[in-house]
Enzyme design. Structure first.
Site, PDB file in Angstrom:
ATOM      1  N   LYS A  58       0.837  -1.217   0.000  1.00 50.87           N
ATOM      2  CA  LYS A  58       0.000   0.000   0.000  1.00 50.87           C
ATOM      3  C   LYS A  58       0.862   1.254   0.000  1.00 50.87           C
ATOM      4  O   LYS A  58       0.476   2.285  -0.582  1.00 50.87           O
ATOM      5  CB  LYS A  58      -0.957   0.007   1.196  1.00 50.87           C
ATOM      6  CG  LYS A  58      -2.320  -0.537   0.865  1.00 50.87           C
ATOM      7  CD  LYS A  58      -2.419  -2.042   0.809  1.00 50.87           C
ATOM      8  CE  LYS A  58      -2.389  -2.693  -0.486  1.00 50.87           C
ATOM      9  NZ  LYS A  58      -2.451  -4.171  -0.440  1.00 50.87           N
ATOM     10  N   GLY A  96      -1.295 -17.148  -6.180  1.00 53.93           N
ATOM     11  CA  GLY A  96      -1.939 -17.538  -4.931  1.00 53.93           C
ATOM     12  C   GLY A  96      -0.913 -17.819  -3.841  1.00 53.93           C
ATOM     13  O   GLY A  96       0.298 -17.733  -4.078  1.00 53.93           O
ATOM     14  N   LEU A 147      -6.752 -13.027   4.246  1.00 54.47           N
ATOM     15  CA  LEU A 147      -6.792 -11.579   4.411  1.00 54.47           C
ATOM     16  C   LEU A 147      -6.425 -11.216   5.841  1.00 54.47           C
ATOM     17  O   LEU A 147      -6.773 -11.939   6.788  1.00 54.47           O
ATOM     18  CB  LEU A 147      -8.190 -11.050   4.089  1.00 54.47           C
ATOM     19  CG  LEU A 147      -8.645 -11.250   2.640  1.00 54.47           C
ATOM     20  CD1 LEU A 147     -10.102 -10.878   2.463  1.00 54.47           C
ATOM     21  CD2 LEU A 147      -7.769 -10.442   1.676  1.00 54.47           C
ATOM     22  N   HIS A 166     -23.822  15.102   1.870  1.00 54.44           N
ATOM     23  CA  HIS A 166     -23.654  15.565   0.491  1.00 54.44           C
ATOM     24  C   HIS A 166     -22.608  16.669   0.456  1.00 54.44           C
ATOM     25  O   HIS A 166     -22.636  17.548   1.315  1.00 54.44           O
ATOM     26  CB  HIS A 166     -24.981  16.110  -0.047  1.00 54.44           C
ATOM     27  CG  HIS A 166     -24.850  16.693  -1.411  1.00 54.44           C
ATOM     28  ND1 HIS A 166     -24.754  15.904  -2.532  1.00 54.44           N
ATOM     29  CD2 HIS A 166     -24.766  17.977  -1.837  1.00 54.44           C
ATOM     30  CE1 HIS A 166     -24.628  16.684  -3.598  1.00 54.44           C
ATOM     31  NE2 HIS A 166     -24.629  17.949  -3.205  1.00 54.44           N
TER      32      HIS A 166
HETATM   33  P1  FAD Z   1       1.368 -13.990   8.473  1.00 54.08           P
HETATM   34  O1  FAD Z   1       1.169 -12.553   8.375  1.00 54.08           O
HETATM   35  O2  FAD Z   1       1.906 -14.714   7.290  1.00 54.08           O
HETATM   36  O3  FAD Z   1       2.358 -14.211   9.703  1.00 54.08           O
HETATM   37  C1  FAD Z   1       2.860 -15.449  10.046  1.00 54.08           C
HETATM   38  C2  FAD Z   1       4.102 -15.253  10.884  1.00 54.08           C
HETATM   39  O4  FAD Z   1       4.485 -16.501  11.455  1.00 54.08           O
HETATM   40  C3  FAD Z   1       5.319 -14.772  10.091  1.00 54.08           C
HETATM   41  O5  FAD Z   1       5.866 -13.641  10.717  1.00 54.08           O
HETATM   42  C4  FAD Z   1       6.295 -15.940  10.148  1.00 54.08           C
HETATM   43  O6  FAD Z   1       7.654 -15.531  10.197  1.00 54.08           O
HETATM   44  C5  FAD Z   1       5.903 -16.592  11.465  1.00 54.08           C
HETATM   45  N1  FAD Z   1       6.232 -18.019  11.564  1.00 54.08           N
HETATM   46  C6  FAD Z   1       5.924 -19.006  10.679  1.00 54.08           C
HETATM   47  N2  FAD Z   1       6.335 -20.201  11.171  1.00 54.08           N
HETATM   48  C7  FAD Z   1       6.892 -19.953  12.376  1.00 54.08           C
HETATM   49  C8  FAD Z   1       7.471 -20.786  13.377  1.00 54.08           C
HETATM   50  N3  FAD Z   1       7.521 -22.110  13.245  1.00 54.08           N
HETATM   51  N4  FAD Z   1       7.949 -20.193  14.500  1.00 54.08           N
HETATM   52  C9  FAD Z   1       7.884 -18.834  14.648  1.00 54.08           C
HETATM   53  N5  FAD Z   1       7.329 -18.006  13.738  1.00 54.08           N
HETATM   54  C10 FAD Z   1       6.837 -18.568  12.640  1.00 54.08           C
HETATM   55  N6  FAD Z   1      -4.346  -8.793   3.202  1.00 54.08           N
HETATM   56  C11 FAD Z   1      -5.234  -7.790   3.407  1.00 54.08           C
HETATM   57  O7  FAD Z   1      -6.206  -7.983   4.138  1.00 54.08           O
HETATM   58  N7  FAD Z   1      -5.059  -6.564   2.837  1.00 54.08           N
HETATM   59  C12 FAD Z   1      -4.020  -6.301   2.017  1.00 54.08           C
HETATM   60  O8  FAD Z   1      -3.904  -5.185   1.517  1.00 54.08           O
HETATM   61  C13 FAD Z   1      -3.093  -7.333   1.766  1.00 54.08           C
HETATM   62  N8  FAD Z   1      -2.043  -7.104   0.960  1.00 54.08           N
HETATM   63  C14 FAD Z   1      -1.136  -8.107   0.747  1.00 54.08           C
HETATM   64  C15 FAD Z   1      -0.076  -7.864  -0.109  1.00 54.08           C
HETATM   65  C16 FAD Z   1       0.855  -8.843  -0.346  1.00 54.08           C
HETATM   66  C17 FAD Z   1       2.005  -8.565  -1.281  1.00 54.08           C
HETATM   67  C18 FAD Z   1       0.741 -10.108   0.298  1.00 54.08           C
HETATM   68  C19 FAD Z   1       1.774 -11.185   0.075  1.00 54.08           C
HETATM   69  C20 FAD Z   1      -0.316 -10.370   1.148  1.00 54.08           C
HETATM   70  C21 FAD Z   1      -1.273  -9.372   1.374  1.00 54.08           C
HETATM   71  N9  FAD Z   1      -2.375  -9.580   2.209  1.00 54.08           N
HETATM   72  C22 FAD Z   1      -3.283  -8.588   2.399  1.00 54.08           C
HETATM   73  C23 FAD Z   1      -2.580 -10.868   2.898  1.00 54.08           C
HETATM   74  C24 FAD Z   1      -2.105 -10.759   4.362  1.00 54.08           C
HETATM   75  O9  FAD Z   1      -0.756 -10.390   4.375  1.00 54.08           O
HETATM   76  C25 FAD Z   1      -2.298 -12.089   5.074  1.00 54.08           C
HETATM   77  O10 FAD Z   1      -3.652 -12.488   4.958  1.00 54.08           O
HETATM   78  C26 FAD Z   1      -1.961 -11.949   6.545  1.00 54.08           C
HETATM   79  O11 FAD Z   1      -0.634 -11.520   6.725  1.00 54.08           O
HETATM   80  C27 FAD Z   1      -2.156 -13.289   7.270  1.00 54.08           C
HETATM   81  O12 FAD Z   1      -1.843 -13.119   8.602  1.00 54.08           O
HETATM   82  P2  FAD Z   1      -1.351 -14.336   9.500  1.00 54.08           P
HETATM   83  O13 FAD Z   1      -1.182 -13.780  10.867  1.00 54.08           O
HETATM   84  O14 FAD Z   1      -2.239 -15.496   9.328  1.00 54.08           O
HETATM   85  O15 FAD Z   1       0.066 -14.782   8.902  1.00 54.08           O
HETATM   86  P1  NAI Z   2      -5.038 -14.681  -5.957  1.00 58.87           P
HETATM   87  O1  NAI Z   2      -5.658 -15.943  -5.549  1.00 58.87           O
HETATM   88  O2  NAI Z   2      -5.655 -13.401  -5.591  1.00 58.87           O
HETATM   89  O3  NAI Z   2      -4.871 -14.654  -7.539  1.00 58.87           O
HETATM   90  C1  NAI Z   2      -4.176 -15.662  -8.212  1.00 58.87           C
HETATM   91  C2  NAI Z   2      -4.576 -15.615  -9.664  1.00 58.87           C
HETATM   92  O4  NAI Z   2      -3.698 -16.453 -10.366  1.00 58.87           O
HETATM   93  C3  NAI Z   2      -5.997 -16.107  -9.922  1.00 58.87           C
HETATM   94  O5  NAI Z   2      -6.640 -15.201 -10.776  1.00 58.87           O
HETATM   95  C4  NAI Z   2      -5.779 -17.455 -10.557  1.00 58.87           C
HETATM   96  O6  NAI Z   2      -6.801 -17.825 -11.450  1.00 58.87           O
HETATM   97  C5  NAI Z   2      -4.472 -17.236 -11.268  1.00 58.87           C
HETATM   98  N1  NAI Z   2      -3.686 -18.445 -11.536  1.00 58.87           N
HETATM   99  C6  NAI Z   2      -3.570 -19.555 -10.783  1.00 58.87           C
HETATM  100  N2  NAI Z   2      -2.725 -20.427 -11.364  1.00 58.87           N
HETATM  101  C7  NAI Z   2      -2.287 -19.848 -12.505  1.00 58.87           C
HETATM  102  C8  NAI Z   2      -1.375 -20.229 -13.513  1.00 58.87           C
HETATM  103  N3  NAI Z   2      -0.737 -21.405 -13.475  1.00 58.87           N
HETATM  104  N4  NAI Z   2      -1.149 -19.378 -14.531  1.00 58.87           N
HETATM  105  C9  NAI Z   2      -1.778 -18.166 -14.588  1.00 58.87           C
HETATM  106  N5  NAI Z   2      -2.654 -17.756 -13.651  1.00 58.87           N
HETATM  107  C10 NAI Z   2      -2.889 -18.568 -12.609  1.00 58.87           C
HETATM  108  O7  NAI Z   2      -3.526 -14.787  -5.429  1.00 58.87           O
HETATM  109  P2  NAI Z   2      -2.383 -13.679  -5.273  1.00 58.87           P
HETATM  110  O8  NAI Z   2      -2.642 -12.523  -6.138  1.00 58.87           O
HETATM  111  O9  NAI Z   2      -1.109 -14.431  -5.407  1.00 58.87           O
HETATM  112  O10 NAI Z   2      -2.553 -13.228  -3.778  1.00 58.87           O
HETATM  113  C11 NAI Z   2      -2.560 -14.206  -2.743  1.00 58.87           C
HETATM  114  C12 NAI Z   2      -3.518 -13.829  -1.681  1.00 58.87           C
HETATM  115  O11 NAI Z   2      -2.980 -12.800  -0.863  1.00 58.87           O
HETATM  116  C13 NAI Z   2      -4.828 -13.239  -2.194  1.00 58.87           C
HETATM  117  O12 NAI Z   2      -5.740 -14.251  -2.561  1.00 58.87           O
HETATM  118  C14 NAI Z   2      -5.312 -12.485  -1.012  1.00 58.87           C
HETATM  119  O13 NAI Z   2      -5.924 -13.379  -0.132  1.00 58.87           O
HETATM  120  C15 NAI Z   2      -4.020 -11.974  -0.408  1.00 58.87           C
HETATM  121  N6  NAI Z   2      -3.789 -10.586  -0.842  1.00 58.87           N
HETATM  122  C16 NAI Z   2      -4.699  -9.643  -0.503  1.00 58.87           C
HETATM  123  C17 NAI Z   2      -4.561  -8.351  -0.908  1.00 58.87           C
HETATM  124  C18 NAI Z   2      -5.591  -7.355  -0.517  1.00 58.87           C
HETATM  125  O14 NAI Z   2      -6.389  -7.644   0.364  1.00 58.87           O
HETATM  126  N7  NAI Z   2      -5.627  -6.182  -1.132  1.00 58.87           N
HETATM  127  C19 NAI Z   2      -3.419  -7.913  -1.703  1.00 58.87           C
HETATM  128  C20 NAI Z   2      -2.510  -8.993  -2.003  1.00 58.87           C
HETATM  129  C21 NAI Z   2      -2.700 -10.267  -1.578  1.00 58.87           C
END
Ligand code: FAD
Ligand code: NAI
Length: 484
Positions: A68, A290, A338, A463
């Site tokens: 973000k 994914g 999420l 508004h």
């Molecule tokens: P995580 O955030 O993955 O945290 C897990 C933690 O566990 C990590 O710090 C890891 O180091 C630790 N861990 C793992 N195994 C061990 C172990 N054995 N011992 C100790 N520590 C360990 N979601 C949104 O809602 N909004 C967004 O805008 C959004 N943007 C995203 C953008 C990107 C590029 C990505 C990759 C994801 C995004 N997500 C977003 C998804 C979001 O990041 C995840 O849904 C969220 O972080 C999940 O939270 P969690 O606590 O389950 O796990």
């Molecule tokens: P995603 O599930 O959102 O999208 C993956 C896309 O890849 C899908 O459209 C799927 O059909 C496609 N796909 C799967 N296999 C493929 C292949 N072999 N070739 C081409 N396309 C293929 O997964 P993404 O973008 O990797 O993000 C992972 C997750 O992280 C999201 O599902 C979301 O839960 C979380 N996330 C949330 C954000 C937010 O809340 N703004 C931002 C970024 C990630």
């Protein structure tokens, strides 16, 4: 032992046992850290084990927050270059300072992860640095970087170890030319060409960032639409709008190999259903198809903790695994991956452990794609309602008819409300438009309260605001929108 302490190198020798806890949370992402704080608020003696040097998990370090920060920053550049002129604001010599942008991102990440450190101290949550392994119910063994092991005794364990990116056969991520989202957050220069594999959340958000910074972005998507989990009209509109911004889409296409060359990467593509192969040259490939649950090194097999068919920790409706005293939340269990879903589960499980009635309403979890415009969704899509045979009404209102959106020069998109045909209860809301991520909050609240579209339509909206589109869409459910 002092509460709220950090144990960088655990003080005990191998085999020694640290003080008993009520709760040990493994993982400090939004699921884990929120769970630990809520548990401590409720009087449970709590520790949180994290293997990374910073707290906050994927979300704060390499996910929601840095992405973000870059989206926001790149939007500013885009606006200065192409948007401000239409407002009568002349800006000359606009240039990208990529390093400056990355510094902004790093500062935001650091402020957030330090914020969690502060909250742990404030709430007296013990932070234990190292990798946690479950050695049976009530026992977590933490291995520090130097190999020293410490055993934590606890009444309950919450697994909150999150997820990592899904690999793809034939494609090796080197985080230089073939990157995951983590590499895409820190590219040292703007690639001329970028191929994004996967038209989902990450592909569209990070694709937008680099496209705004100057890359020619091609999104290769396996299915015949982008954002496959969202309402069909949202997918269509997003593809049209992002296409206008310059993104190219290859739908119904799969990548069968990606080979780094001297100049960049050569990709081989094929139709999703087969057909002739074609090659595509690019500079950087982002693999974003994914994420998968992360359970490496947790010792789940030995501890007898069952996984489901997709490798997620299997839980019942109360986050309990099949092993008594071991719970799991967040990306590592079923449901949308999420941050806010993980957080709500963290709060719910902490409350359950404290004897309260923790609960998450999975019918009202919003999803937002933070592109420009944003796409936001909650509840059922039109396709899901059709599939379930539910009779429904649709109310739609476009941003072109909203005064504030016109003033902002941001008229792309619509609000679409789906309500039950018989009861008028709101079943789903889908928004493409400016600030859709903020606008969806109102309808999530409405759905939490079991509101009807009539309830939203009769609520006074200030508004001129973008939120008036939500009211108008609610009025449109019964064919009585005023401004269209
Ligand atoms: P995580 O955030 O993955 O945290 C897990 C933690 O566990 C990590 O710090 C890891 O180091 C630790 N861990 C793992 N195994 C061990 C172990 N054995 N011992 C100790 N520590 C360990 N979601 C949104 O809602 N909004 C967004 O805008 C959004 N943007 C995203 C953008 C990107 C590029 C990505 C990759 C994801 C995004 N997500 C977003 C998804 C979001 O990041 C995840 O849904 C969220 O972080 C999940 O939270 P969690 O606590 O389950 O796990
Ligand atoms: P995603 O599930 O959102 O999208 C993956 C896309 O890849 C899908 O459209 C799927 O059909 C496609 N796909 C799967 N296999 C493929 C292949 N072999 N070739 C081409 N396309 C293929 O997964 P993404 O973008 O990797 O993000 C992972 C997750 O992280 C999201 O599902 C979301 O839960 C979380 N996330 C949330 C954000 C937010 O809340 N703004 C931002 C970024 C990630």
């Amino acid at each position: 032992m002092i509460s709220g302490a950090t144990f960088a190198a655990p003080p005990s020798q191998k085999g020694k046992v640290m003080a008993d806890y009520d709760l040990v949370v493994i993982g400090s992402g939004p699921g884990g850290y929120v769970c630990a704080i809520r548990a401590a608020q409720l009087g449970l003696k709590t520790a949180c084990v994290e293997k990374s040097p910073t707290l906050g998990g994927t979300c704060l370090n390499v996910g929601c927050i840095p992405s973000k920060a870059l989206l926001q920053a790149s939007e500013k550049l885009e606006e200065a270059k192409h948007g401000l002129g239409a407002f009568g604001v002349k800006v000359n010599g606009v240039e990208l300072d990529l390093r400056g942008m990355m510094t902004h991102k790093d500062k935001v990440v650091s402020a957030n992860t330090k914020g969690v450190e502060f909250l742990f101290k404030k709430n007296k949550v013990d932070r234990i640095e190292g990798t946690g392994r479950i050695a049976g119910a009530g026992t977590v063994v933490v291995k520090a970087k130097d190999g020293k092991e410490t055993t934590l005794k606890t009444k309950s364990i919450v697994i909150a170890t999150g997820s990592d990116s899904m690999p793809l056969k034939g494609i090796e991520v080197d985080e230089q030319r073939i990157v995951s989202s983590t590499g895409a957050l820190s590219l040292p220069e703007v690639p001329k060409r970028m191929v994004v594999i996967g038209g989902g959340y990450i592909g569209l958000e990070m694709g937008s960032v680099w496209q705004r910074l100057g890359s020619a972005v091609i999104v290769v998507e396996f299915l015949d639409r982008i954002l496959p989990g969202m309402d069909g009209e949202v997918s269509q509109q997003m593809q049209r709008i992002l296409g206008k911004q310059g993104m190219t889409f290859k739908l119904g296409t799969k990548v069968t190999s990606a080979k780094p060359t001297n100049k960049g990467v050569t990709l081989t593509l094929e139709g999703a259903k087969g057909g002739a192969a074609e090659t595509l040259e690019t500079d950087v490939v982002l693999l974003s198809i994914g994420r998968r649950p992360y359970t490496d090194g947790l010792g789940l097999k030995e501890a007898g903790v069952a996984l489901d068919e997709r490798g997620r920790v299997a839980t019942d409706g109360h986050f309990q695994t099949n092993v008594p005293g071991v719970y799991a939340i967040g990306d590592v269990i079923a449901g949308p991956m999420l941050a806010h879903k993980a957080e709500d589960e963290g709060v719910a499980v902490a409350e359950i452990l404290a004897g309260q009635a923790g609960h998450v309403n999975y019918d009202a979890i919003p999803g937002v794609v933070y592109t420009w415009p944003e796409a936001a969704t909650v509840g059922k899509t039109e396709e899901q309602l059709k599939h379930a045979g539910t009779a429904y009404k649709v109310g739609k209102f476009p941003f072109t008819a909203n005064g504030r959106a016109r003033a902002m020069n941001a008229t792309d998109g619509f609000v679409k409300i789906l309500a039950d045909q018989a009861t008028d209860k709101v079943l789903g809301v889908h928004i493409v438009g400016p600030d859709a991520g903020h606008l969806i909050a109102e309808v999530v609240l409405a759905m939490e309260f079991g509101a009807s579209s009539e309830d939203i339509a009769r609520t006074c909206h200030a508004h001129p605001t973008l939120a008036e589109t939500v009211k108008e869409a609610a009025l449109a459910v019964d064919g009585r929108a005023i401004h269209i």
